[in-house]
Design an enzyme around this catalytic site. Structure first.
Site, PDB file in Angstrom:
ATOM      1  N   LEU A 110      -5.279  -3.483  10.222  1.00  0.00           N
ATOM      2  CA  LEU A 110      -3.883  -3.212   9.842  1.00  0.00           C
ATOM      3  C   LEU A 110      -2.941  -4.393  10.080  1.00  0.00           C
ATOM      4  O   LEU A 110      -1.785  -4.213  10.478  1.00  0.00           O
ATOM      5  CB  LEU A 110      -3.365  -1.949  10.566  1.00  0.00           C
ATOM      6  CG  LEU A 110      -4.198  -0.687  10.333  1.00  0.00           C
ATOM      7  CD1 LEU A 110      -3.675   0.456  11.161  1.00  0.00           C
ATOM      8  CD2 LEU A 110      -4.207  -0.305   8.855  1.00  0.00           C
ATOM      9  N   CYS A 147      -7.074   5.374   9.237  1.00  0.00           N
ATOM     10  CA  CYS A 147      -7.691   4.051   9.387  1.00  0.00           C
ATOM     11  C   CYS A 147      -8.747   4.084  10.490  1.00  0.00           C
ATOM     12  O   CYS A 147      -8.434   4.360  11.644  1.00  0.00           O
ATOM     13  CB  CYS A 147      -6.664   2.980   9.722  1.00  0.00           C
ATOM     14  SG  CYS A 147      -7.492   1.374   9.826  1.00  0.00           S
ATOM     15  N   GLY A 183     -14.593   3.682  -4.527  1.00  0.00           N
ATOM     16  CA  GLY A 183     -15.697   3.112  -5.293  1.00  0.00           C
ATOM     17  C   GLY A 183     -15.534   3.110  -6.797  1.00  0.00           C
ATOM     18  O   GLY A 183     -16.509   2.967  -7.529  1.00  0.00           O
TER      19      GLY A 183
HETATM   20  C1  LIG Z   1     -10.112  -5.079   2.845  1.00  0.00           C
HETATM   21  C2  LIG Z   1      -9.563  -3.684   2.829  1.00  0.00           C
HETATM   22  C3  LIG Z   1      -8.354  -3.408   3.477  1.00  0.00           C
HETATM   23  C4  LIG Z   1      -7.840  -2.114   3.475  1.00  0.00           C
HETATM   24  N1  LIG Z   1      -6.645  -1.884   4.095  1.00  0.00           N
HETATM   25  C5  LIG Z   1      -6.117  -0.624   4.076  1.00  0.00           C
HETATM   26  C6  LIG Z   1      -4.849  -0.369   4.665  1.00  0.00           C
HETATM   27  O1  LIG Z   1      -4.167  -1.254   5.181  1.00  0.00           O
HETATM   28  N2  LIG Z   1      -4.389   0.922   4.644  1.00  0.00           N
HETATM   29  C7  LIG Z   1      -5.088   1.942   4.056  1.00  0.00           C
HETATM   30  O2  LIG Z   1      -4.618   3.083   4.044  1.00  0.00           O
HETATM   31  N3  LIG Z   1      -6.288   1.715   3.464  1.00  0.00           N
HETATM   32  C8  LIG Z   1      -6.809   0.460   3.458  1.00  0.00           C
HETATM   33  N4  LIG Z   1      -8.020   0.227   2.850  1.00  0.00           N
HETATM   34  C9  LIG Z   1      -8.762   1.371   2.254  1.00  0.00           C
HETATM   35  C10 LIG Z   1      -8.551   1.449   0.738  1.00  0.00           C
HETATM   36  O3  LIG Z   1      -7.196   1.638   0.415  1.00  0.00           O
HETATM   37  C11 LIG Z   1      -9.410   2.598   0.135  1.00  0.00           C
HETATM   38  O4  LIG Z   1      -8.970   3.832   0.686  1.00  0.00           O
HETATM   39  C12 LIG Z   1     -10.896   2.442   0.427  1.00  0.00           C
HETATM   40  O5  LIG Z   1     -11.287   1.087   0.392  1.00  0.00           O
HETATM   41  C13 LIG Z   1     -11.772   3.226  -0.564  1.00  0.00           C
HETATM   42  O6  LIG Z   1     -11.545   2.801  -1.896  1.00  0.00           O
HETATM   43  P1  LIG Z   1     -12.453   1.681  -2.654  1.00  0.00           P
HETATM   44  O7  LIG Z   1     -13.886   2.063  -2.443  1.00  0.00           O
HETATM   45  O8  LIG Z   1     -12.024   1.732  -4.082  1.00  0.00           O
HETATM   46  O9  LIG Z   1     -12.138   0.388  -1.982  1.00  0.00           O
HETATM   47  C14 LIG Z   1      -8.555  -1.065   2.824  1.00  0.00           C
HETATM   48  C15 LIG Z   1      -9.757  -1.358   2.170  1.00  0.00           C
HETATM   49  C16 LIG Z   1     -10.268  -2.630   2.162  1.00  0.00           C
HETATM   50  C17 LIG Z   1     -11.559  -2.903   1.429  1.00  0.00           C
END
Ligand SMILES: Cc1cc2nc3c(=O)[nH]c(=O)nc-3n(C[C@H](O)[C@H](O)[C@H](O)COP(=O)(O)O)c2cc1C
Length: 306
Positions: free
Chosen positions: A76, A133, A247
């Protein structure tokens, strides 16, 4: 006016230009992507999590690529509320999309401080309350205990007239119970999922690949879990708008989320690999709806047959 009126999507009090959003932590503050993504086709940009005080995040290494996904433990890292207001808000004000600020805190007061401060700012359209988180101490407390979750949402609802959306964790025993608690407390929408807790090890050094030891798993590897979670939340909270995350790397992936009950989706990890996906999705979805004679996207939401 939406560039694709057919795709306009209602999310609580907000009308989004399309149901395709950019996920928190994977899209900066939106403006960084403006040179390569047509933000008028992005329903909303969700900012990196914002805390009251600036945070440095976890020690490095904080990222590790995994089969069909990645582990991250950024922790964060963010500039804090005052710097966000001074430096980020002016940039956000010019973006041709809605802006949802992802809010994080160690206490109810932390969350409330941010929502109250930003409620007065026009460039902010709503809040995604990050109670999920996995990479910080107590990061999922409010997403694990239904009473704590409801208490938090009850405290936040009076602080803002803007969209209040709770971002839920898959790392819980009974997702339906948490989803219901968030809505009872006053969340107008739910977004899910945040990352799953994972771990990878360098067997040569016997050390974890991530300095934080564990990290959040995201990317295509988590999609079936995310689809299952959205389906459970939709059943638990009929009538509550749900934003599916996890994903997504093609229109077909996004359609799965709509069928199980989402009215919109967020693209996360794929923004690193294929930042053009958010440009393509609206046109592809429009063409697909026409081909299927479906009219509005809402006809697809929750159309799962069992
Ligand atoms: C590098 C990275 C940083 C992330 N930072 C946050 C964040 O600050 N706050 C949050 O709620 N989710 C954060 N996420 C989670 C994403 O918003 C999302 O919920 C999660 O990656 C699943 O979606 P995806 O598979 O499409 O990435 C982060 C994900 C990644 C990969």
């Amino acid at each position: 006016m939406s560039p694709m009126p057919n795709l306009a999507t209602q999310l609580g009090p907000l009308t989004l230009s399309t149901p395709f959003l950019a996920a928190s932590g994977t899209f900066g503050y939106g403006s960084e992507y403006a040179p390569i993504v047509d933000l008028s086709k992005v329903g909303a940009v969700v900012t990196k999590s914002l805390s009251v005080k600036p945070r440095e995040g976890n020690p490095t290494p904080r990222i590790w690529e995994t089969p069909a996904g990645m582990l991250n433990a950024i922790g964060l890292e963010n500039c804090g509320l005052q710097s966000f207001i001074d430096h980020r808000v002016p940039e956000l004000a010019g973006l041709p999309t809605k802006v949802l600020v992802n809010v994080v805190g160690d206490s109810v007061d932390d969350y409330a401080t941010i929502c109250s401060a930003l409620d007065k700012i026009d460039a902010v359209d709503g809040f995604e309350i990050n109670i999920s988180c996995p990479n910080v101490k107590h990061g999922t407390r409010f997403a694990s205990d239904p009473k704590d979750c409801e208490r938090l949402m009850k405290a936040l609802a009076p602080t803002t007239k803007k969209l209040l959306m709770a971002k839920l964790s898959p790392n819980v025993t009974d997702l339906a119970e948490i989803a219901r608690a968030a809505v009872e407390g006053g969340a107008q929408a739910l977004s899910l999922i945040n990352t799953l807790i994972g771990m990878a090890v360098d067997v040569k050094t016997r050390r974890p690949r991530i300095a934080n030891v564990t990290g959040g798993l995201s990317g295509p590897a988590v999609r079936p879990v995310a689809v299952r979670c959205v389906w459970q939340a939709a059943k638990a909270c009929p009538g509550t708008p749900i934003v599916g995350i996890g994903g997504i790397r093609s229109l077909g992936d996004a359609l799965e989320f709509f069928v199980v009950g989402a009215c919109a989706v967020q693209v996360g990890t794929t923004n690193y690999l294929d930042p053009d996906l958010l440009n393509r999705l609206p046109g592809e979805f429009d063409a697909w709806l026409a081909q299927e004679n479906l009219g509005a996207p809402s006809h697809l939401t929750g159309s799962l047959k069992l």
